[in-house]
Every structure is written in structure tokens, then in C-alpha cells.
Write a protein that holds these residues in place. Structure first.
Motif, PDB file in Angstrom:
ATOM      1  N   ARG A  53      43.670  41.396  39.342  1.00 20.26           N
ATOM      2  CA  ARG A  53      44.116  42.780  39.391  1.00 20.26           C
ATOM      3  C   ARG A  53      44.012  43.322  40.812  1.00 20.26           C
ATOM      4  O   ARG A  53      43.138  42.929  41.577  1.00 20.26           O
ATOM      5  N   LYS A  54      44.882  44.239  41.132  1.00 19.71           N
ATOM      6  CA  LYS A  54      44.947  44.848  42.462  1.00 19.71           C
ATOM      7  C   LYS A  54      43.579  45.407  42.860  1.00 19.71           C
ATOM      8  O   LYS A  54      42.916  46.073  42.086  1.00 19.71           O
ATOM      9  N   GLY A  55      43.162  45.067  44.080  1.00 13.89           N
ATOM     10  CA  GLY A  55      41.898  45.554  44.618  1.00 13.89           C
ATOM     11  C   GLY A  55      40.728  44.611  44.438  1.00 13.89           C
ATOM     12  O   GLY A  55      39.704  44.773  45.097  1.00 13.89           O
ATOM     13  N   ARG A 113      41.281  39.738  49.115  1.00 21.49           N
ATOM     14  CA  ARG A 113      41.522  40.898  48.268  1.00 21.49           C
ATOM     15  C   ARG A 113      42.944  40.842  47.729  1.00 21.49           C
ATOM     16  O   ARG A 113      43.902  40.742  48.476  1.00 21.49           O
ATOM     17  N   PHE A 114      43.061  40.911  46.419  1.00 21.16           N
ATOM     18  CA  PHE A 114      44.344  40.837  45.721  1.00 21.16           C
ATOM     19  C   PHE A 114      45.051  42.177  45.888  1.00 21.16           C
ATOM     20  O   PHE A 114      44.467  43.236  45.696  1.00 21.16           O
ATOM     21  N   ALA A 115      46.326  42.125  46.279  1.00 23.41           N
ATOM     22  CA  ALA A 115      47.093  43.348  46.513  1.00 23.41           C
ATOM     23  C   ALA A 115      48.502  43.184  45.955  1.00 23.41           C
ATOM     24  O   ALA A 115      48.895  42.099  45.520  1.00 23.41           O
ATOM     25  N   ALA A 116      49.245  44.282  45.994  1.00 19.92           N
ATOM     26  CA  ALA A 116      50.648  44.255  45.586  1.00 19.92           C
ATOM     27  C   ALA A 116      51.458  44.886  46.705  1.00 19.92           C
ATOM     28  O   ALA A 116      51.085  45.929  47.249  1.00 19.92           O
ATOM     29  N   GLN A 121      52.688  39.936  44.257  1.00 19.46           N
ATOM     30  CA  GLN A 121      51.235  39.813  44.332  1.00 19.46           C
ATOM     31  C   GLN A 121      50.909  39.081  45.622  1.00 19.46           C
ATOM     32  O   GLN A 121      51.473  38.021  45.894  1.00 19.46           O
TER      33      GLN A 121
END
Length: 133
Positions: A53-55, A113-116, A121
Motif C-alpha cells: 500500500r502507498k506509503g 517506500r511504496f508510492a503511486a 506503483q
């Protein structure tokens, strides 16, 4: 007491082994690769891309599907699509034109850090480790 093949095949574990084997024999190459990559990720304790998930700060592992160098007016970028069997994430290194070993077909583990961005993604400037072979 010894079991016959028929008795052992009647056990739930034996059925699942048989159905997994038959499924692997009849599946196409992409399906088999996706299953192997998901299994490798689970063994390594990495997150599935589809569950990220984002963040979140995540660790993902998989195979590089494509690498693209994008010259931009401000900062050049190197982008690699990493597929883990559940989905893909784009790894983006800002200010890089090439990174030795980052090439299609290579397996790697990345952390960041996972971002969009623009509906994709992404992980920017990830820490990474190339797998042997």
C-alpha cells in the motif's frame, strides 16, 4: 504399518501434491513462473506487490521484466519493471543512466517506500540486491 499408494493418495496432503503437480505440468510458462516467484517471495519473507500500500516501506523480490532509460530535461531516470508473480512495481533510480546488473531477466530484491505516480506503483531510489544466476 506401511501404506499403499492408494491409501497415501487418499490423504489430503497427497491430493494437494498430486493436483499441484498436474497443474504445474499443464500450466503455461507464465503461470508456472508466477507461482515460483510468489513462492520465492514468501520464503524470503518479502511482501507481495499486490498487498503493498502507498506509503509503506516494503521489501519485494522478483524478476526484472523491462528496463528503460528515460532522458529528461531535468533529471535522467532509469526505470525497471519488477514482477513478483502477484503484480508489478516500477523501480525508479533518479539521476542514473545505467546500473550494472539491472537488466531484463535478472532476479532482485528491492526495499523502499511504496508510492503511486501517474497510476503506476513505484519505488524511488530503492536499495537493491541482485540475486545470483
Amino acid at each position: 504399518m506401511t501404506q499403499t499408494k492408494a491409501e497415501s493418495a487418499a490423504q489430503p496432503g497427497a491430493r494437494s501434491w498430486l493436483s499441484r503437480t498436474l497443474q504445474k505440468l499443464t500450466a503455461d510458462d507464465r503461470t508456472v513462473e508466477a507461482q515460483e516467484l510468489r513462492s520465492d517471495a514468501a520464503i524470503a519473507g518479502c511482501s507481495a506487490v499486490s498487498a503493498c500500500r502507498k506509503g509503506q516501506v516494503v521489501t519485494v523480490t522478483g524478476r526484472i521484466k523491462s528496463v528503460v532509460y528515460t532522458p529528461r530535461e531535468t533529471v535522467p531516470t532509469l526505470e525497471a519493471e519488477l514482477f513478483d508473480g502477484s503484480g508489478s512495481v516500477t523501480l525508479v533510480w533518479l539521476g542514473r543512466r545505467r546500473i550494472p546488473g539491472i537488466e531484463p531477466g535478472r532476479r532482485l530484491t528491492a526495499r523502499g517506500r511504496f508510492a503511486a505516480f501517474e497510476g503506476r506503483q513505484v519505488i524511488y531510489n530503492p536499495w537493491y540486491e541482485l540475486s545470483a544466476g
